[in-house]
Structures are given as C-alpha cells and as structure tokens.
Design an enzyme around this catalytic site. Sequence first.
Site, PDB file in Angstrom:
ATOM      1  CB  THR A   1      -0.922   0.002   1.230  1.00  0.00           C
ATOM      2  OG1 THR A   1      -0.119  -0.270   2.406  1.00  0.00           O
ATOM      3  CG2 THR A   1      -1.995  -1.056   1.115  1.00  0.00           C
ATOM      4  CD  GLU A   2       4.844  -0.414   0.979  1.00  0.00           C
ATOM      5  OE1 GLU A   2       5.506  -1.173   1.694  1.00  0.00           O
ATOM      6  OE2 GLU A   2       4.035  -0.824   0.124  1.00  0.00           O
ATOM      7  CB  VAL A   3       2.243   3.360  -4.682  1.00  0.00           C
ATOM      8  CG1 VAL A   3       3.585   2.787  -5.085  1.00  0.00           C
ATOM      9  CG2 VAL A   3       1.140   2.315  -4.774  1.00  0.00           C
ATOM     10  NE  ARG A   4      -3.879   1.407  -3.795  1.00  0.00           N
ATOM     11  CZ  ARG A   4      -4.936   0.646  -3.986  1.00  0.00           C
ATOM     12  NH1 ARG A   4      -5.912   0.632  -3.092  1.00  0.00           N
ATOM     13  NH2 ARG A   4      -5.035  -0.119  -5.063  1.00  0.00           N
ATOM     14  CB  ILE A   5       0.616   6.800   2.138  1.00  0.00           C
ATOM     15  CG1 ILE A   5       1.843   5.903   2.293  1.00  0.00           C
ATOM     16  CG2 ILE A   5      -0.635   6.125   2.639  1.00  0.00           C
ATOM     17  CD1 ILE A   5       2.275   5.729   3.746  1.00  0.00           C
TER      18      ILE A   5
END
Length: 245
Positions: free
Chosen positions: A122-126
């Site tokens: 989920t890193e790219v979403r933050i």
Amino acid sequence: MSPLITSAHERGITTLTLNSPATRNALSAPLVDALTGALAECGRDDGVRAVVLTHQGGVFSAGADLKAPPSPYAFVDLLRRVVELPKPVVARVAGRARAGGIGLIGACDVAVASTASDFAFTEVRIGVAPAVISLPLLPRLQPRAAEHLYLTGERFDAARAVRIGLLTRCADDVDAALAPVLAGLRKASPQGLAAAKRLLTTRVLETFDRDAEDLVQRSASLFASAEAREGTAAFLERRDPAWEL
C-alpha cells in the site's frame, strides 16, 4: 501493559507473537525493538531449534506505524536479524498483511498462511514506495508480479502469494499445514539447519550488503516529502489524498 511481543516454547520451537492487535500489529519503534531483541535471545538459546513468527488478532501486521514509526535503520536491522538468525524463522499468517508486514514475512525462511489471508503493498497510496522491504522481497518475488503489485497497491490473496514466491504454501487450516514443517525442523540437526540456511540466504544477504544504505536513504527522503505528508494525513483522516483522480 501487555508486552508487544509474547513468547512461548514447545519442544525446541519458540513462537514469537506480535501482540498489538489494537494497532493491527503496526510496526512501531517499540514493537520493532522488542521483536529484534526477542530474535536475538532466540539466537543465543541453544534450546531453540526454530522460531515461529505469528500474531494476535486478524492482522499479521498493517505495516509501519505512521504515528510512531521505527527508524529505517532499525527496520533494516530487524529484517536482517530474521535472515541472518542461524535458526529457521517460520511465518504463520492467519489474516491480513500490508506493506512492511509483508517485508517481515518475506524475510522469513518459510511462510505459511491461511487461505483467508490477503496482502497489499500500500506504500504508493500514501506517496512512498516499498523501499526497505525490497531487501528480502525482490530476490524472492517473481519480477512481473512485483512490478504489478508494487505499482498498483492492489490487494492479492494467499493463493497468488504462493504463486509469486511470497508464501511457501497456504491452506484452510494454517496450523495443520505447519505441523509437518515443524516436525521436519525438530528432526534436523542444529548445525545442519544453520548451514542450510546460510546457503539459502546468501543472495538475500548480498542484497542487504549492496543496497541497504541506498534504500534507507530513499525511504527517508520519500517519507519527508510533501506528497508523503499529504498521503499520511489522508490515511489518518480517512479521506482521499489530493492526487487521487
């Protein structure tokens, strides 16, 4: 206050349990320090043949604790501790894992999950990237799968996690699936296990030696950026980030 890591021992197998279900076992600085210390104790204890790493609650780990994150160096030290421990480390997953939690699973020598488990980078979403966790993951994951899942943050199930190399196997009953693994480890000699693990982790440790400092610096730079501040705020406030189309 309950300990962040609990420990139990049975017939040579020490089970370390992430014990912060209220935070979805997020990888806070105190939890990372406690787990690193518990693994070090297992390494020194001749009575420990292998380690099982598992969790309380329905989430193995939600990834970095955005309110009390560990330093990137501390997280690298934890991942390296798992890889370098001269005893096998087995992940037992019966729930969700996200971001840094997947990196912890990827550092383990064997990973078994329930079929109900699911995963997402989920890193790219933050506004950041799966930087430090790439140290144990990229040598083990199928490249095309890593490209897809790193870039989209898409959720994937346990069966796919097996196919791409994240998990060893999945089953409806995770403990039944683990039983023959643990039986095999109890039959193996400590010297044999340590020597076999050194053979298996050579490529992963080469990645740590070559890339750890670069990835720590990338991670620190990304988390200090304006986009990451917006992404973190949006996550904590349960709203869409400004860039979402």
